[in-house]
Design a protein around this motif. Structure first.
Motif, PDB file in Angstrom:
ATOM      1  N   MET A  13       0.865  -1.174   0.000  1.00  0.00           N
ATOM      2  CA  MET A  13       0.000   0.000   0.000  1.00  0.00           C
ATOM      3  C   MET A  13       0.900   1.221   0.000  1.00  0.00           C
ATOM      4  O   MET A  13       2.043   1.159   0.487  1.00  0.00           O
ATOM      5  CB  MET A  13      -0.925   0.012   1.222  1.00  0.00           C
ATOM      6  CG  MET A  13      -1.792  -1.232   1.356  1.00  0.00           C
ATOM      7  SD  MET A  13      -2.946  -1.143   2.736  1.00  0.00           S
ATOM      8  CE  MET A  13      -4.283  -0.171   2.014  1.00  0.00           C
ATOM      9  N   ASN A  65      -3.879  -3.891   9.023  1.00  0.00           N
ATOM     10  CA  ASN A  65      -4.269  -4.966   8.113  1.00  0.00           C
ATOM     11  C   ASN A  65      -5.662  -5.517   8.420  1.00  0.00           C
ATOM     12  O   ASN A  65      -6.373  -5.955   7.518  1.00  0.00           O
ATOM     13  CB  ASN A  65      -3.234  -6.094   8.168  1.00  0.00           C
ATOM     14  CG  ASN A  65      -1.908  -5.692   7.544  1.00  0.00           C
ATOM     15  OD1 ASN A  65      -1.864  -4.876   6.627  1.00  0.00           O
ATOM     16  ND2 ASN A  65      -0.831  -6.267   8.031  1.00  0.00           N
ATOM     17  N   VAL A  79      -4.659   2.161   5.321  1.00  0.00           N
ATOM     18  CA  VAL A  79      -3.304   2.708   5.380  1.00  0.00           C
ATOM     19  C   VAL A  79      -3.407   4.178   5.785  1.00  0.00           C
ATOM     20  O   VAL A  79      -4.365   4.867   5.425  1.00  0.00           O
ATOM     21  CB  VAL A  79      -2.571   2.542   4.030  1.00  0.00           C
ATOM     22  CG1 VAL A  79      -3.261   3.314   2.915  1.00  0.00           C
ATOM     23  CG2 VAL A  79      -1.108   2.948   4.148  1.00  0.00           C
ATOM     24  N   SER A 112       1.757   3.988   7.919  1.00  0.00           N
ATOM     25  CA  SER A 112       1.427   2.806   8.718  1.00  0.00           C
ATOM     26  C   SER A 112       0.169   2.170   8.141  1.00  0.00           C
ATOM     27  O   SER A 112      -0.501   2.779   7.302  1.00  0.00           O
ATOM     28  CB  SER A 112       1.215   3.183  10.187  1.00  0.00           C
ATOM     29  OG  SER A 112       0.141   4.094  10.325  1.00  0.00           O
ATOM     30  N   ARG A 113      -0.131   0.967   8.580  1.00  0.00           N
ATOM     31  CA  ARG A 113      -1.323   0.290   8.078  1.00  0.00           C
ATOM     32  C   ARG A 113      -1.945  -0.570   9.162  1.00  0.00           C
ATOM     33  O   ARG A 113      -1.251  -1.046  10.071  1.00  0.00           O
ATOM     34  CB  ARG A 113      -1.010  -0.537   6.830  1.00  0.00           C
ATOM     35  CG  ARG A 113      -0.035  -1.658   7.026  1.00  0.00           C
ATOM     36  CD  ARG A 113       0.402  -2.277   5.688  1.00  0.00           C
ATOM     37  NE  ARG A 113      -0.608  -3.149   5.110  1.00  0.00           N
ATOM     38  CZ  ARG A 113      -0.509  -3.700   3.908  1.00  0.00           C
ATOM     39  NH1 ARG A 113       0.559  -3.446   3.156  1.00  0.00           N
ATOM     40  NH2 ARG A 113      -1.465  -4.496   3.449  1.00  0.00           N
ATOM     41  N   CYS A 123      -3.966   7.389  -2.787  1.00  0.00           N
ATOM     42  CA  CYS A 123      -3.677   6.106  -2.165  1.00  0.00           C
ATOM     43  C   CYS A 123      -3.611   5.033  -3.255  1.00  0.00           C
ATOM     44  O   CYS A 123      -4.372   5.074  -4.234  1.00  0.00           O
ATOM     45  CB  CYS A 123      -4.794   5.780  -1.171  1.00  0.00           C
ATOM     46  SG  CYS A 123      -4.719   4.153  -0.425  1.00  0.00           S
ATOM     47  N   THR A 158       8.818  -0.268   5.162  1.00  0.00           N
ATOM     48  CA  THR A 158       8.448   1.038   4.619  1.00  0.00           C
ATOM     49  C   THR A 158       9.530   1.623   3.720  1.00  0.00           C
ATOM     50  O   THR A 158      10.715   1.277   3.818  1.00  0.00           O
ATOM     51  CB  THR A 158       8.157   2.030   5.754  1.00  0.00           C
ATOM     52  OG1 THR A 158       9.327   2.155   6.585  1.00  0.00           O
ATOM     53  CG2 THR A 158       6.992   1.556   6.593  1.00  0.00           C
TER      54      THR A 158
END
Length: 122
Positions: free
Chosen positions: A34, A73, A78, A70-71, A95, A57
């Motif tokens: 992402m 899941n 994201v 950051s994400r 995005c 990252t």
């Protein structure tokens, strides 16, 4: 049909903080990388930051130390935390996600959000 919906853009003064969010919806089996891209007027779209499914990252040099990706899941979301914003960060932020979903069960498909405008005033 899977899709990405961004939120969090707006107007902020230089030095300020803003957080962008992007949530993937639909019947999703998994999401690989992402990321966030941006496009300023008259310029090409460029990578801002990306994150793999394992949390690795990558950042553009221009945002290192100021932006954090950051994400979540579990929520297929994201985030992009932006601090120390500068007028040159003004752009439409997009995005991107590599989604394995019910609409294309045999392959991963690249998806883009509609974009959210970030304007940094001096």
């Amino acid at each position: 049909q899977e899709q990405l919906v961004e939120s969090g853009g707006g107007l902020v003064q230089a030095g300020g903080i803003l957080q962008l969010s992007c949530a993937a919806s639909g019947t999703i089996f998994g999401i690989n990388a992402m990321g966030w891209y941006r496009q300023a007027p008259g310029k090409q779209r460029e990578l801002v930051a990306s994150i793999t499914s394992r949390g690795n990252t990558n950042y553009a040099d221009s945002v290192k130390g100021r932006f954090t990706i950051s994400r979540d899941n579990a929520k297929n979301t994201v985030f992009l935390q932006m601090s120390g914003l500068k007028p040159e960060d003004t752009a439409v932020y997009y995005c991107r996600a590599e989604i394995w979903g019910a609409s294309t069960p045999s392959r991963v498909l690249e998806h883009w959000g509609q974009g959210t405008l970030v304007t940094v005033s001096s």
